[in-house]
Scaffold this active site. Structure first.
Site: not given
Ligand code: ADP
Ligand code: MG
Length: 609
Positions: A13, A74, A151, A176
């Site tokens: 991912d 990205k 995704e 998502d």
């Molecule tokens: P991406 O797909 O954009 O790479 P992710 O799916 O990894 O991103 O999500 C990252 C986001 O999720 C960040 O903004 C992070 O702060 C937020 N995040 C991670 N854990 C939590 C949580 N427990 N509660 C709220 N937000 C969260």
């Molecule tokens: Mg993602």
């Protein structure tokens, strides 16, 4: 390189904010840790010594050295834009290749072999050029990209969609919400084929916006005391503290942010409530709902035709997101697979299929029920209306700790009773009451005294409920065995019992012709002393009858051994256990009885050998 290794295709991912890598081998799915973490920040940088850093180390220096750090590459994939790192420019494919290379290395270190093939996921809205750029990034990292998959498709695969043996046709909504981007898709599963029917999103909406909004709130509060606004570096530092607070607010009703010396003269210490936070991010959440409605319409269906909603992306851990979807679509979203890892898992499943490996199933321990607290939820002409307010929802992965805020209803209320319910209804009469306790000695204050109720459920289903008066920290807690309440566990106990009797039959049928052993049926008696099994609330009768049956059989075995003669110390140990059995039964202390029987059983096993 060893030619004897079976083919292996990792799943990646490659996220805007975080990336992760997983692999499925021999029907087992593993998310591979990178520097001890299951997700790796998609960040690349050059550290002060000139060394290339990728992942957490690069994210850490983003605060102090933004000009030497590249984030969110990205968003530039498939464009001619470049990113600057210490005066040199790099194409998005190159930066992405550095991220992919780090994941590849982690996989190789973990698996102890070389890895050359991968499945990489991209958002459903990625166009051909963006997909090709992703493929090229893979090649640059030394990975042959066997397939680029969407995704939402990967998420659906992780949730078991499209597995060859199911002919079930389903329509899924995949929501998502990541760090920097939001997208939502309607996915149709038909005859084992998973297809994205419609997709919309916003490439500038995600958890990052929430961090920024919290940072602005922090700055506002700071300005109440210190006039000037923060320089850029202090703003970044505060934002990173706010991200931590935000994550905390997904599980707790309050978070405290304490940052000293944001400027030489300004210190911030402030408390943010989940309520304030939810108000703050509401406009963004409403925006995501518009996208959801449009996507459903574009797929040519109505919301009623959706079979499941799946949550993907770290930001969907925010309770308000789940609640909003539930209210709007009248369906509980699925979140039992870790939303940060579900896409990599799906990619790994696709990789396993391409490598000719069996498709692994994902197993997670989840809470089988919703657990709530009884509270006043409204008023009518009859007075207060009581309802069940969920603290931990059904489908939440275990172990879990979640807390919510409640307030006293009456002025100078000196105690509250916390009543814990299990079940899916708002109406307490339709749920099961599983425990209650009283917190007394509350402060002498008007109505609205804040009480934080926290539930912790461990892997064994033991729920510890704690109520704390926020202003004083006065707390009281109880532990409730929720497993005792689960119908499924009663069934398991019955199966267990059947197995026990089979085992007993097989072991003792020939030499147990004495009338003494007439336990052809489950008996609720322990050798003539009748035991009332209905009394203890939180131990199913089936459980205790199984224990009693096994007590009886162990006692018989012990009797035989003692007759045959055993070493003196062992005989003494057996007598001690035998004497303890009726005591535990009298006290109906089934846990104690289980412990005694386990000890005795081990002892007999060793002596009979
Ligand atoms: P991406 O797909 O954009 O790479 P992710 O799916 O990894 O991103 O999500 C990252 C986001 O999720 C960040 O903004 C992070 O702060 C937020 N995040 C991670 N854990 C939590 C949580 N427990 N509660 C709220 N937000 C969260
Ligand atoms: Mg993602």
């Amino acid at each position: 390189m060893n030619q004897n290794f079976p083919p292996l295709v990792i799943g990646i991912d490659l996220g805007t904010t975080n990336s992760s890598v997983a692999v499925a081998q021999d029907g087992k799915l593993t998310v591979i840790p990178v520097n001890g973490q299951l997700t790796m920040p998609s960040v690349v940088g050059i550290d002060p010594t000139g060394k290339l850093v990728v992942g957490q180390a690069a994210k850490n220096q983003a605060i102090s050295a933004p000009e030497n750090t590249v984030l969110s590459i990205k968003r530039l994939m498939g464009t001619d834009a470049t990113a600057e790192l210490v005066g040199k420019s790099y194409r998005p494919e190159e930066i992405s290749a550095l991220i992919l290379g780090e994941l590849k290395r982690a996989a190789e270190a973990h698996l102890g072999r070389s890895v050359t093939q991968a499945v990489i996921t991209v958002p459903a809205f990625f166009n051909e050029r963006q997909r090709l750029a992703t493929q090229d990034a893979g090649s640059l990292a030394g990975l042959e990209v066997l397939r680029i998959i969407n995704e939402p498709t990967a998420a659906a695969l992780a949730y078991g969609a499209g597995q060859s043996d199911t002919s079930e046709n389903e329509t899924l909504l995949v929501y998502d919400l990541g760090g920097g981007t939001f997208d939502v898709s309607v996915v149709r599963v038909e005859n084992g084929i998973v297809e994205v029917r419609a997709s919309h999103g916003d490439i500038h909406l995600g958890g990052d916006d929430f961090d920024e909004a919290l940072t602005n709130l922090g700055e506002e509060r700071l300005r109440e005391k210190h006039a000037d606004s923060l320089p850029a570096a202090a703003h970044r530092r505060l934002k990173s503290a706010m991200e931590i607070a935000k994550i905390h607010l997904s599980d707790e009703p309050f978070a405290t942010v304490r940052e000293e010396y944001l400027t030489p003269a300004s210190h911030l210490e402030t408390e943010i409530s989940r309520y304030d936070y939810e108000q703050l991010i509401d406009p963004w959440l409403v925006k995501t709902l518009d996208c959801v409605q449009r996507t459903i319409a574009d797929a040519g269906i109505t919301a009623h035709q959706l079979d499941k909603i799946m949550l993907v992306g770290g930001a969907t851990r925010t309770p308000a997101v789940q609640e909003l979807l539930m209210r709007t679509l009248d369906m509980e979203p699925r979140h039992e697979i870790n939303p940060d890892l579900v896409v990599a898992m799906g990619a790994a499943i696709q990789g396993a299929t391409l490598a000719g490996q069996p498709t692994p199933a994902i197993l997670v321990d989840i809470s089988a029920h919703t657990y709530s607290v009884l509270a006043v939820v409204g008023h009518d002409f009859m007075g207060r209306i009581l309802g069940c307010c969920p603290v931990v929802r059904r489908g939440t992965p275990l172990p879990v700790t979640k807390a919510d805020l409640f307030t006293t209803q009456v002025d100078f209320q000196e105690k509250v009773e916390v009543q814990v319910y299990q079940g899916e209804s708002d109406d307490p009469s339709e749920n099961l009451s599983i425990g209650e306790f009283m917190v007394t000695g509350l402060s002498d204050v008007p109505a609205g005294n804040e009480i934080i109720v926290q539930f912790h459920i461990d892997l064994n289903g033991l729920l510890t409920a704690t109520a704390t008066e926020k202003r004083t920290g006065l707390a009281k807690s109880v532990t409730i065995d929720t497993a005792g309440q689960h119908r499924i566990n009663l069934d398991a106990a019955r199966t267990n019992l059947a197995a026990l009797f089979e085992e007993q039959d097989a072991a003792f049928s020939e030499d147990d012709e004495e009338a003494e052993d007439e336990d052809d049926e489950f008996t609720s008696e322990y050798d003539g002393e009748s035991v009332d099994l209905s009394a203890p609330e939180n131990e199913g009768p089936a459980n205790s009858s199984a224990l009693l049956a096994s007590a009886k059989s162990l006692r018989n075995r012990a009797g035989k051994l003692l007759d045959q003669g055993v070493p003196e110390t062992d005989a003494a140990a057996i007598h001690t256990s035998l004497a303890a059995i009726p005591v535990a039964i009298d006290a109906r202390d089934w846990n104690q009885l289980r412990t005694i029987l386990d000890t005795l059983s081990d002892l007999l096993f060793y002596l009979e050998d």
